[in-house]
Design a protein around this motif. Structure first.
Motif, PDB file in Angstrom:
ATOM      1  N   PRO A  30       0.624  -6.001   1.980  1.00 48.20           N
ATOM      2  CA  PRO A  30      -0.313  -4.946   1.591  1.00 48.20           C
ATOM      3  C   PRO A  30      -1.495  -4.846   2.554  1.00 48.20           C
ATOM      4  O   PRO A  30      -1.919  -3.748   2.917  1.00 48.20           O
ATOM      5  CB  PRO A  30      -0.787  -5.375   0.200  1.00 48.20           C
ATOM      6  N   HIS A  31      -2.030  -6.010   2.956  1.00 50.91           N
ATOM      7  CA  HIS A  31      -3.205  -6.051   3.837  1.00 50.91           C
ATOM      8  C   HIS A  31      -2.922  -7.000   4.995  1.00 50.91           C
ATOM      9  O   HIS A  31      -2.114  -7.915   4.854  1.00 50.91           O
ATOM     10  CB  HIS A  31      -4.426  -6.575   3.061  1.00 50.91           C
ATOM     11  N   ASP A  34      -2.074 -10.969   4.244  1.00 48.37           N
ATOM     12  CA  ASP A  34      -1.120 -11.361   3.205  1.00 48.37           C
ATOM     13  C   ASP A  34       0.138 -11.995   3.803  1.00 48.37           C
ATOM     14  O   ASP A  34       0.723 -12.903   3.211  1.00 48.37           O
ATOM     15  CB  ASP A  34      -0.745 -10.154   2.334  1.00 48.37           C
ATOM     16  N   HIS A 146      -1.247  -4.371  -3.906  1.00 44.53           N
ATOM     17  CA  HIS A 146      -0.092  -5.276  -4.002  1.00 44.53           C
ATOM     18  C   HIS A 146       0.955  -4.688  -4.951  1.00 44.53           C
ATOM     19  O   HIS A 146       2.157  -4.770  -4.698  1.00 44.53           O
ATOM     20  CB  HIS A 146      -0.543  -6.663  -4.470  1.00 44.53           C
TER      21      HIS A 146
HETATM   22 ZN   LIG Z   1      -3.784  -8.306  -0.069  1.00 38.02          ZN
END
Ligand SMILES: [Zn+2]
Length: 243
Positions: A30-31, A34, A146
């Motif tokens: 997601p980012h 992660d 997420h």
């Molecule tokens: Zn994240």
């Protein structure tokens, strides 16, 4: 100890082949960070075994320090992209493919079904002939992005059902309440061999792990305790899409 970590104590150890399906892996993060926190050791092990992990970062990560003047959106986007590139290069010993950035807005990933399907349209072509597994953020992590990424992963594997779909919990590790888990669906990967690399890859995400960005006191910074948790504890994988 939280329910998920309690379940993890009982979960069987896995091999890298078991969790990757003997081929390459497409990893949805997601980012930026992660991928390292959830799967850094597994990325290192798989690469060392001569296989490939294509990291796909779904958001631009620009919501971590919304008030910084030193790092307005475009500067922060560039910084976080550079950080994840460096982290993946560390994990793969320079052998891995560079991460692909989808650049959805951080904290504002798609919610409606059409937008999730459109995201899956972008992800499906990134699956190669040698890809045998999809790793994605856990749909029960208490974070909007997420959850969206888990829905994208489900949409991708609905179209490509030959992929083994595993989710990796990040924030859900620390929840006091989680959905009932089938303990047989969880496996854990011992990352001790790769701990140095993982620690360096975590550190590469300096905007999230250190006080690098000094002018936004509301900005995100992962505590040293949490960093150590992710560096030193086994990586967890939950098998999705099976009854
Ligand atoms: Zn994240």
């Amino acid at each position: 100890m939280t329910p998920l970590l309690q379940t993890a104590r009982l979960a069987p150890w896995t091999t890298i082949n078991n969790v990757s399906g003997n081929g390459d892996v497409l990893l949805l993060a997601p980012h930026p960070d992660d991928e390292t926190l959830g799967c850094g050791g597994a990325i290192a092990a798989l690469t060392e075994a001569g296989r490939k992990v294509q990291v796909v970062v779904v958001t631009d990560g620009c919501h971590s320090h919304p008030r910084s003047r030193l790092y307005p959106t475009e500067q922060l986007r560039q910084l976080r992209e550079a950080e994840v590139q460096q982290a993946v290069a560390i994990l793969t010993g320079g052998h891995g493919p560079a991460p692909i950035m989808l650049n959805y807005p951080d904290a504002a990933t798609p919610e409606d079904d059409d937008a999730i399907a459109a995201a899956a349209d972008r992800i499906v072509p990134l699956v190669s002939e040698t890809t045998t597994a999809l790793w994605a953020a856990w749909g029960s992590d208490p974070h909007h992005d997420h959850i969206s990424v888990a829905r994208m992963a489900a949409a991708v594997t609905a179209r490509l059902p030959h992929l083994a779909y595993w989710s990796y919990p990040i924030w859900g590790r620390f929840l006091e309440q989680i959905p009932t888990l089938n303990p047989a669906a969880m496996i854990k990967f011992d990352t001790q061999t790769w701990q140095d690399r993982k620690a360096r890859a975590v550190a590469a995400h300096a905007s999230q792990m250190t006080g690098l960005i000094t002018d936004d006191p509301t900005g995100f910074r992962m505590s040293d305790i949490l960093q150590q948790h992710f560096i030193t504890t086994p990586e967890l994988f939950l098998r999705e899409g099976i009854a």
